[in-house]
Design a protein around this motif. Structure first.
Motif, PDB file in Angstrom:
ATOM      1  N   PHE A   1      17.830  15.823   8.011  1.00 19.01           N
ATOM      2  CA  PHE A   1      17.511  16.338   9.349  1.00 19.01           C
ATOM      3  C   PHE A   1      16.098  15.949   9.742  1.00 19.01           C
ATOM      4  O   PHE A   1      15.839  15.554  10.874  1.00 19.01           O
ATOM      5  CB  PHE A   1      17.654  17.859   9.399  1.00 19.01           C
ATOM      6  N   TRP A   2      15.171  16.075   8.795  1.00 18.64           N
ATOM      7  CA  TRP A   2      13.788  15.706   9.083  1.00 18.64           C
ATOM      8  C   TRP A   2      13.672  14.203   9.338  1.00 18.64           C
ATOM      9  O   TRP A   2      12.992  13.773  10.273  1.00 18.64           O
ATOM     10  CB  TRP A   2      12.881  16.119   7.924  1.00 18.64           C
ATOM     11  N   ALA A   3      14.341  13.391   8.522  1.00 18.39           N
ATOM     12  CA  ALA A   3      14.268  11.935   8.680  1.00 18.39           C
ATOM     13  C   ALA A   3      14.857  11.492  10.023  1.00 18.39           C
ATOM     14  O   ALA A   3      14.379  10.523  10.617  1.00 18.39           O
ATOM     15  CB  ALA A   3      15.001  11.247   7.532  1.00 18.39           C
ATOM     16  N   LEU A   4      15.868  12.203  10.516  1.00 22.50           N
ATOM     17  CA  LEU A   4      16.469  11.872  11.811  1.00 22.50           C
ATOM     18  C   LEU A   4      15.656  12.418  12.986  1.00 22.50           C
ATOM     19  O   LEU A   4      15.966  12.141  14.137  1.00 22.50           O
ATOM     20  CB  LEU A   4      17.898  12.421  11.885  1.00 22.50           C
ATOM     21  N   GLY A   5      14.628  13.215  12.692  1.00 20.90           N
ATOM     22  CA  GLY A   5      13.796  13.784  13.747  1.00 20.90           C
ATOM     23  C   GLY A   5      14.402  15.012  14.390  1.00 20.90           C
ATOM     24  O   GLY A   5      14.003  15.402  15.480  1.00 20.90           O
ATOM     25  N   LEU A   6      15.356  15.642  13.726  1.00 19.68           N
ATOM     26  CA  LEU A   6      16.013  16.823  14.287  1.00 19.68           C
ATOM     27  C   LEU A   6      15.192  18.088  14.097  1.00 19.68           C
ATOM     28  O   LEU A   6      15.298  19.019  14.888  1.00 19.68           O
ATOM     29  CB  LEU A   6      17.401  16.996  13.660  1.00 19.68           C
ATOM     30  N   ILE A   7      14.383  18.139  13.044  1.00 21.78           N
ATOM     31  CA  ILE A   7      13.503  19.276  12.810  1.00 21.78           C
ATOM     32  C   ILE A   7      12.132  18.759  12.390  1.00 21.78           C
ATOM     33  O   ILE A   7      12.030  17.780  11.659  1.00 21.78           O
ATOM     34  CB  ILE A   7      14.059  20.247  11.738  1.00 21.78           C
ATOM     35  N   PRO A   8      11.066  19.393  12.879  1.00 19.48           N
ATOM     36  CA  PRO A   8       9.724  18.947  12.490  1.00 19.48           C
ATOM     37  C   PRO A   8       9.321  19.526  11.137  1.00 19.48           C
ATOM     38  O   PRO A   8       9.808  20.575  10.716  1.00 19.48           O
ATOM     39  CB  PRO A   8       8.841  19.514  13.604  1.00 19.48           C
TER      40      PRO A   8
ATOM     41  N   ALA B   1      23.006  12.201  13.869  1.00 23.91           N
ATOM     42  CA  ALA B   1      22.079  11.442  14.711  1.00 23.91           C
ATOM     43  C   ALA B   1      22.352  11.700  16.190  1.00 23.91           C
ATOM     44  O   ALA B   1      21.423  11.822  16.994  1.00 23.91           O
ATOM     45  CB  ALA B   1      22.192   9.952  14.401  1.00 23.91           C
ATOM     46  N   ALA B   2      23.616  11.798  16.574  1.00 28.11           N
ATOM     47  CA  ALA B   2      23.962  12.062  17.973  1.00 28.11           C
ATOM     48  C   ALA B   2      23.631  13.492  18.372  1.00 28.11           C
ATOM     49  O   ALA B   2      23.414  13.771  19.553  1.00 28.11           O
ATOM     50  CB  ALA B   2      25.444  11.779  18.200  1.00 28.11           C
ATOM     51  N   LEU B   3      23.583  14.396  17.410  1.00 27.79           N
ATOM     52  CA  LEU B   3      23.260  15.786  17.733  1.00 27.79           C
ATOM     53  C   LEU B   3      21.837  15.929  18.260  1.00 27.79           C
ATOM     54  O   LEU B   3      21.551  16.842  19.018  1.00 27.79           O
ATOM     55  CB  LEU B   3      23.445  16.673  16.504  1.00 27.79           C
ATOM     56  N   GLY B   4      20.952  15.038  17.867  1.00 33.14           N
ATOM     57  CA  GLY B   4      19.598  15.070  18.411  1.00 33.14           C
ATOM     58  C   GLY B   4      19.604  14.887  19.915  1.00 33.14           C
ATOM     59  O   GLY B   4      18.912  15.595  20.646  1.00 33.14           O
TER      60      GLY B   4
END
Length: 130
Positions: free
Chosen positions: A40-47, A81-84
């Motif tokens: 999640f972090w790598a995909l940028g979904l959570i900081p 990835a699309a959830l972002g």
């Protein structure tokens, strides 16, 4: 209060680093595997904050954001990835709706006048079904 006492002398005062959770504890609170949290972090979904030794530290306030990602992933046939993009769009919709509600309280709604509305020229439709 004694001027020589320091905040670290009081056990109820947390240091800023202790307010953050490492990836293992954060994953435990989210009910996920730590590898999925890192994804999640790598995909940028959570900081996350990265420590100098490379470990990731997450804010406890991100637990509801991860729960939202899990709910969306379970209900929509999308990859993570699309959830972002979906979360960004939902946040934008929320911000626009909030702005409309605030604007509605402060500004009167203006009615559109039909005098300036261009008339569309449509060909007449046949009443017969074909």
């Amino acid at each position: 209060m004694n001027q020589q006492s320091r905040p670290s002398d009081y056990p109820l005062v947390r240091s800023p680093r202790s307010a953050l959770l490492d990836d293992e504890e954060f994953a435990r609170r989210c009910g996920l595997h730590p590898e999925l949290v890192r994804r999640f972090w790598a995909l940028g979904l959570i900081p996350a904050a990265r420590h100098v030794d490379g470990t990731l530290w997450f804010s406890p306030t991100q637990v509801p954001a991860v729960a939202r990602l899990q709910r969306l992933h379970a209900s929509l046939p999308l990859n993570y990835a699309a959830l972002g993009l979906v979360c960004d769009l939902l946040d934008r919709i929320r911000d626009l709706e909030t702005a409309l509600r605030v604007r509605g309280r402060t500004e009167p709604v203006r009615r559109r006048t039909t005098a300036h509305r261009p008339t569309a020229t449509r060909p007449e439709r046949s009443q017969r079904w074909t």
